[in-house]
Design an enzyme around this catalytic site. Structure first.
Site, PDB file in Angstrom:
ATOM      1  N   SER A 188      27.381  43.135  48.136  1.00  0.00           N
ATOM      2  CA  SER A 188      26.002  42.651  48.145  1.00  0.00           C
ATOM      3  C   SER A 188      25.110  43.690  47.462  1.00  0.00           C
ATOM      4  O   SER A 188      25.072  44.846  47.888  1.00  0.00           O
ATOM      5  CB  SER A 188      25.551  42.436  49.599  1.00  0.00           C
TER       6      SER A 188
ATOM      7  N   LYS B 143      27.257  39.456  45.029  1.00  0.00           N
ATOM      8  CA  LYS B 143      26.065  38.766  45.534  1.00  0.00           C
ATOM      9  C   LYS B 143      24.853  39.575  45.138  1.00  0.00           C
ATOM     10  O   LYS B 143      24.859  40.806  45.286  1.00  0.00           O
ATOM     11  CB  LYS B 143      26.196  38.637  47.048  1.00  0.00           C
TER      12      LYS B 143
ATOM     13  N   LYS C   8      20.599  39.942  45.568  1.00  0.00           N
ATOM     14  CA  LYS C   8      19.441  39.535  46.347  1.00  0.00           C
ATOM     15  C   LYS C   8      18.365  39.036  45.395  1.00  0.00           C
ATOM     16  O   LYS C   8      18.174  39.587  44.298  1.00  0.00           O
ATOM     17  CB  LYS C   8      18.916  40.719  47.150  1.00  0.00           C
TER      18      LYS C   8
ATOM     19  N   ASP D  36      21.346  35.622  47.354  1.00  0.00           N
ATOM     20  CA  ASP D  36      20.887  35.571  48.750  1.00  0.00           C
ATOM     21  C   ASP D  36      19.369  35.727  48.758  1.00  0.00           C
ATOM     22  O   ASP D  36      18.833  36.740  48.307  1.00  0.00           O
ATOM     23  CB  ASP D  36      21.544  36.695  49.562  1.00  0.00           C
TER      24      ASP D  36
ATOM     25  N   GLU E  68      22.448  31.640  49.304  1.00  0.00           N
ATOM     26  CA  GLU E  68      22.433  31.938  50.734  1.00  0.00           C
ATOM     27  C   GLU E  68      21.004  31.887  51.268  1.00  0.00           C
ATOM     28  O   GLU E  68      20.097  32.491  50.691  1.00  0.00           O
ATOM     29  CB  GLU E  68      23.042  33.340  50.930  1.00  0.00           C
TER      30      GLU E  68
ATOM     31  N   ASP F 273      22.953  31.730  56.632  1.00  0.00           N
ATOM     32  CA  ASP F 273      23.167  33.018  57.287  1.00  0.00           C
ATOM     33  C   ASP F 273      22.253  33.056  58.524  1.00  0.00           C
ATOM     34  O   ASP F 273      22.678  32.694  59.629  1.00  0.00           O
ATOM     35  CB  ASP F 273      22.864  34.145  56.274  1.00  0.00           C
TER      36      ASP F 273
ATOM     37  N   LYS G 105      28.307  36.496  60.881  1.00  0.00           N
ATOM     38  CA  LYS G 105      28.190  37.907  61.260  1.00  0.00           C
ATOM     39  C   LYS G 105      28.338  37.922  62.769  1.00  0.00           C
ATOM     40  O   LYS G 105      27.516  37.317  63.471  1.00  0.00           O
ATOM     41  CB  LYS G 105      26.813  38.469  60.889  1.00  0.00           C
TER      42      LYS G 105
ATOM     43  N   GLY H  80      27.610  41.068  56.248  1.00  0.00           N
ATOM     44  CA  GLY H  80      27.522  42.470  56.633  1.00  0.00           C
ATOM     45  C   GLY H  80      26.078  42.848  56.869  1.00  0.00           C
ATOM     46  O   GLY H  80      25.151  42.133  56.473  1.00  0.00           O
TER      47      GLY H  80
HETATM   48  O1  OSB Z   1      21.349  38.804  54.399  1.00  0.00           O
HETATM   49  O2  OSB Z   1      23.373  39.350  54.293  1.00  0.00           O
HETATM   50  C1  OSB Z   1      22.192  39.673  54.466  1.00  0.00           C
HETATM   51  C2  OSB Z   1      21.915  43.467  54.854  1.00  0.00           C
HETATM   52  C3  OSB Z   1      20.958  43.550  55.841  1.00  0.00           C
HETATM   53  C4  OSB Z   1      20.395  42.402  56.339  1.00  0.00           C
HETATM   54  C5  OSB Z   1      20.792  41.158  55.835  1.00  0.00           C
HETATM   55  C6  OSB Z   1      21.769  41.059  54.875  1.00  0.00           C
HETATM   56  C7  OSB Z   1      22.303  42.237  54.344  1.00  0.00           C
HETATM   57  C8  OSB Z   1      23.268  42.263  53.265  1.00  0.00           C
HETATM   58  C9  OSB Z   1      24.114  43.509  53.137  1.00  0.00           C
HETATM   59  O3  OSB Z   1      23.358  41.415  52.403  1.00  0.00           O
HETATM   60  C10 OSB Z   1      25.573  43.270  53.250  1.00  0.00           C
HETATM   61  C11 OSB Z   1      26.283  44.604  53.387  1.00  0.00           C
HETATM   62  O4  OSB Z   1      26.540  45.233  52.367  1.00  0.00           O
HETATM   63  O5  OSB Z   1      26.561  45.022  54.525  1.00  0.00           O
HETATM   64 MG    MG Z   2      22.256  36.940  53.996  1.00  0.00          MG
END
Ligand code: OSB
Ligand code: MG
Length: 373
Positions: free
Chosen positions: A139, A165, A167, A192, A217, A242, A266, A294
């Site tokens: 991510s 992924k 953001k 995402d 996402e 999510d 998660k 994560g």
């Molecule tokens: O939306 O998946 C998410 C991190 C913090 C809060 C929300 C998210 C995330 C990540 C990081 O996308 C995923 C990772 O590298 O742990």
């Molecule tokens: Mg997410």
């Protein structure tokens, strides 16, 4: 096996992150989190990492609310309880509404206690499949410029990650994907939004359809299902939920109205590993693939995520990437590593399967509370 919990410890930790991680809801440069530990009279213990953050910007819980709910409501329910199975936390916690992150920290500690005491890897206690590796994705947060993002994608794709992924947020969305796709036409790519859009943005969201994304996402509100159900038929790109999936019931609702075609699980967000298993089973029964998300976890939570991904149905690469991406020095040895094919080795040793380095845990600990019978 009967395990009576006689002591609970809750630590507050802080660890510097190797990068600033920016999403549509904010940015962090350090990992501030709680670790819950449960102990038996015989000295056995289990540990669970909480995914709450300092602020309620991803979901409503915070490190502060988790500490309060554990101290005043959850810890008293398990202190002195004799567990015959880790699944008993479900009934013990059933009277407390919400607070999934607080529940998960303790629930995961109990699973770990059973795995450690049975001297078997957590995945076996969970009922996961015997498999050598799980596929890894990565991510990537919002970057300061499009060229910086493209470079970041280049580095992670070269490292072997099986899907990338990125953001997005309003104003920094379709153009980012266009630039990444132009440079990397073949990679498995997704975005995402972390709840940054509304139904009024459907034209922007449709703009992703030409880029062959695996999924988008959580485009709409963190607690919405119905509007995602309206949005999905208007898009070619599959929606993955999510934030909205905090229980098996939410997963059932979302799937039944077609609000998503994929689910991110998660454990910390859904109240723990048992609910993760339930959501996985519910999704599999309805033809919906799942993957493991994560929350920038330390090695302790990261390893729990690795074990979880041995369950059937976790067919898509998740967000579990290498320890070294996040931390100069993780809390475990060895750290979680990803090979050139983008695979993570499933541990075979007891419990989490890697050593917890307690001197590092102690160094990162700001504060500790203990409750005993
Ligand atoms: O939306 O998946 C998410 C991190 C913090 C809060 C929300 C998210 C995330 C990540 C990081 O996308 C995923 C990772 O590298 O742990
Ligand atoms: Mg997410």
């Amino acid at each position: 096996m009967k395990l009576r919990v006689v002591r609970i410890e809750l630590r507050r930790l802080k660890m510097p992150l190797r990068f600033r991680f920016e999403t549509s809801f904010g940015a962090v440069s350090e990992k501030s989190f709680l670790l819950a530990q449960v102990f038996t009279h015989e000295g056995a213990s289990g540990i669970g990492e909480c995914v709450a953050e300092d602020d309620p910007y991803y979901l409503p819980e915070t490190n502060g609310t988790v500490a309060h709910v554990i101290k005043d409501f959850l810890a008293p329910l398990i202190l002195g309880h004799t567990f015959e199975s880790p699944e008993e936390t479900d009934a013990l916690f059933s009277g407390i509404r919400g607070h999934e992150m607080a529940k998960a920290a303790l629930e995961m500690a109990i699973w770990h206690l059973f795995a450690s005491t049975k001297a078997e890897p957590l995945w076996r206690t969970l009922g996961g499949a015997e498999r050598a590796t799980i596929p890894a994705g990565v991510s990537i947060g919002l970057q300061e410029s499009i060229p910086a993002l493209v470079e970041r994608v280049r580095v992670e794709a070269a490292a072997g990650y099986q899907r990338i992924k990125i953001k997005i947020k309003p104003g920094r969305d379709v153009e980012l994907v266009r630039a990444v796709r132009k440079e990397f036409p073949k990679i498995r790519l997704m975005v995402d939004a972390n709840s940054a859009y509304s139904l009024a943005d459907v034209e922007t969201l449709r703009g992703f359809d030409e880029f062959d994304l695996m999924m988008i996402e959580q485009p709409l509100a963190w607690n919405d299902i119905v509007e995602h159900g309206k949005l999905q038929p208007m898009l070619k790109t599959p929606i993955c939920l999510d934030e909205s999936i905090t229980s098996e019931g939410a997963a059932r609702s979302a799937i039944s109205i077609g609000a998503c075609r994929i689910i991110n699980i998660k454990a910390g967000r859904v109240g723990g590993l048992l609910n993760s298993k339930r959501i996985q089973a519910t999704s599999a029964g309805r033809g919906i693939p799942v993957w493991c998300g994560g929350m920038l976890e330390s090695g302790i939570g990261r390893l729990a995520n690795v074990h979880l991904q041995t369950l059937p149905g976790f067919t898509l690469p998740g967000d579990t990437s290498a320890s070294a991406r996040y931390f100069q020095e993780d809390l475990i040895e060895p750290g979680v590593t990803v090979d050139a094919k983008g695979q993570i080795q499933v541990p075979l040793g007891p419990g989490l399967g890697h050593e917890i380095v307690w001197s590092r845990v102690d160094r990162a600990t700001l504060h500790r509370e203990v409750w005993a019978t």
